[in-house]
Scaffold this active site. Sequence first.
Site, PDB file in Angstrom:
ATOM      1  N   GLN A 311      38.923  29.545  47.456  1.00 14.59           N
ATOM      2  CA  GLN A 311      39.762  30.733  47.517  1.00 14.59           C
ATOM      3  C   GLN A 311      40.293  30.962  48.929  1.00 14.59           C
ATOM      4  O   GLN A 311      39.565  30.790  49.914  1.00 14.59           O
ATOM      5  CB  GLN A 311      38.973  31.960  47.058  1.00 14.59           C
ATOM      6  CG  GLN A 311      38.490  31.894  45.623  1.00 14.59           C
ATOM      7  CD  GLN A 311      39.615  32.029  44.611  1.00 14.59           C
ATOM      8  OE1 GLN A 311      40.736  32.426  44.954  1.00 14.59           O
ATOM      9  NE2 GLN A 311      39.330  31.699  43.365  1.00 14.59           N
ATOM     10  N   TYR A 340      37.170  23.828  35.384  1.00  9.43           N
ATOM     11  CA  TYR A 340      37.877  23.958  36.659  1.00  9.43           C
ATOM     12  C   TYR A 340      36.886  24.389  37.744  1.00  9.43           C
ATOM     13  O   TYR A 340      37.132  25.328  38.498  1.00  9.43           O
ATOM     14  CB  TYR A 340      39.016  24.974  36.570  1.00  9.43           C
ATOM     15  CG  TYR A 340      39.976  24.779  35.428  1.00  9.43           C
ATOM     16  CD1 TYR A 340      41.084  23.941  35.559  1.00  9.43           C
ATOM     17  CD2 TYR A 340      39.803  25.440  34.219  1.00  9.43           C
ATOM     18  CE1 TYR A 340      41.983  23.760  34.511  1.00  9.43           C
ATOM     19  CE2 TYR A 340      40.691  25.266  33.164  1.00  9.43           C
ATOM     20  CZ  TYR A 340      41.774  24.427  33.312  1.00  9.43           C
ATOM     21  OH  TYR A 340      42.655  24.260  32.270  1.00  9.43           O
ATOM     22  N   ASP A 361      35.884  18.997  36.883  1.00  4.21           N
ATOM     23  CA  ASP A 361      37.113  19.200  37.635  1.00  4.21           C
ATOM     24  C   ASP A 361      37.818  17.854  37.722  1.00  4.21           C
ATOM     25  O   ASP A 361      37.179  16.802  37.711  1.00  4.21           O
ATOM     26  CB  ASP A 361      36.811  19.744  39.041  1.00  4.21           C
ATOM     27  CG  ASP A 361      38.025  20.408  39.677  1.00  4.21           C
ATOM     28  OD1 ASP A 361      38.060  21.640  39.729  1.00  4.21           O
ATOM     29  OD2 ASP A 361      38.935  19.676  40.120  1.00  4.21           O
ATOM     30  N   ASP A 409      38.486  29.053  35.358  1.00  6.29           N
ATOM     31  CA  ASP A 409      39.216  29.531  36.537  1.00  6.29           C
ATOM     32  C   ASP A 409      40.370  28.553  36.774  1.00  6.29           C
ATOM     33  O   ASP A 409      40.341  27.756  37.714  1.00  6.29           O
ATOM     34  CB  ASP A 409      38.286  29.601  37.749  1.00  6.29           C
ATOM     35  CG  ASP A 409      38.964  30.195  38.981  1.00  6.29           C
ATOM     36  OD1 ASP A 409      40.103  30.682  38.854  1.00  6.29           O
ATOM     37  OD2 ASP A 409      38.359  30.146  40.074  1.00  6.29           O
ATOM     38  N   CYS A 436      44.703  33.705  38.116  1.00  8.37           N
ATOM     39  CA  CYS A 436      45.507  33.987  39.311  1.00  8.37           C
ATOM     40  C   CYS A 436      46.982  34.164  38.945  1.00  8.37           C
ATOM     41  O   CYS A 436      47.835  34.195  39.828  1.00  8.37           O
ATOM     42  CB  CYS A 436      45.348  32.878  40.347  1.00  8.37           C
ATOM     43  SG  CYS A 436      45.863  31.244  39.791  1.00  8.37           S
TER      44      CYS A 436
END
Length: 492
Positions: A311, A340, A361, A409, A436
């Site tokens: 982040q 993810y 991932d 995510d 997001c």
Amino acid sequence: MITLKIGQKVPLNIERMGINGEGIASISGRLVFIPYALPGESILAEITENARNFSRAKVVKINKKSKFRVKPEDAVYADLSSSHIMHLAYPQQLEFKKDLLRQALEKYKPNGWKNYELRDTLGMENPRHYRNKLQYQIRRLNNGTVIAGLYRENSHHLVNLERCVVQEEMTQKIVNQVCRLIEKYKLPVDDERKTRGIRTVMVRRSQKTGQVQMIFVSSTRITLDGQVWPEPYADQEITKREKMGYVKFDKMLSELTKEFEDIVTVAVNYHPKKTSEIYGDRTQILFNEKDTITEGVLDFEFELSPRAFYQLNPTQANVLYAEAVKALHPRKTDTVIDAYCGVGTIGFAVAPKVKSVHGMDVTPEAIVDARANAKRLGYKNCHYETGRAEKIIPNWYKAGQRPTALLVDPPRTGLDADLLETIAKYQPEKMVYVSCNVSTLAKDLIVLSQFYNVDYIQSVDMFPHTARTEAVVKMTKREKPIRLERKFNRKK
């Protein structure tokens, strides 16, 4: 409906803000979108574009200002994007970001959307200098000055960023000095035409330890202590042109790391192709006291490789992950899928509270970091694989695993259509979606709301002064799914 002409000046009353932070007005039933205008303002606007159902315009004069309008701290903010909202007072930014969710839900109308609980946005005490990472393009001007910055929206004009109010201050100082050293040692800078050299610089600083890592992206190889980086493959011959175009890094790197002692890792990424992609396929360490930097969130620390995702706002990452844990409501009997997963951060936050965490991932470096971090933290119940969730999850089910909880995510593009179908097929009993992008979240909820109740959506302001917000969605499995058109096979 009224016909508006390009260049026509019209008085407008701004009614609300749109999903990209622009002001919205209507004239004879036609919507007009005006960047940097705020609700309640009366303006004189100039029409800049006409589409079939709407127009765009720019502010010529503000006749009546909103009481929430403030002077932006950053002089170049409007040069970069029309979706920056630094001209809006911060408390009202938080209200707007809650409304972003409402607008997206109203547009896509997932099942039961009118009854979703939308919680007030969790903001920052000091919404300045929060971005712990920068990724600036490098350019040499005709007068020899080297600049670093970002491209103006929808253009190839590079905006020089020597000061940025949202950027962590040490990272900004380092990239400014990089520009001066490139000038001093006359290092080649890629100009996309004839000269090959440095294209991009990435700088990331750990909020926890202050450690700094860097990546120089170059269209030609770098030499350091007489060695070529990245090293050629064994069967690869270095061309005469490449030898002439080496970036000689010795003096610059020595001076840079002496001035900034917190730099612990410097990598080079070799990217000779003319594409819009930031990075090429090969990254190697040039200088390191260690290969990673140590970052921390909540009550644990973890390691980050230069290319690994984390982040951009570490202060709010603590808030975001705490909300994700709360929404998951972990139990000791839970088996959790962390899709993810990145370097494992959200999974680590729940690992001590559950039976096991299984993450995946598509970035191999992230999985290497995730495994190393789990080992370092002593979490023997965390397992990680490289690959796509929609491929790995069915294999786990075939092996007899029956996850009770799912954490996702995803990137701004939202969930892959194949993953949505996988979720619909297996339906763990509870799910937490960290988003997001409110638009792709609302699209994904069209499918997910057929199988899950949306208990609430908590927005978290990860990106102050922009028209973006993160959201944590708590979902629990329905007793009976709603049979609607699934819309799996869609493009975002």
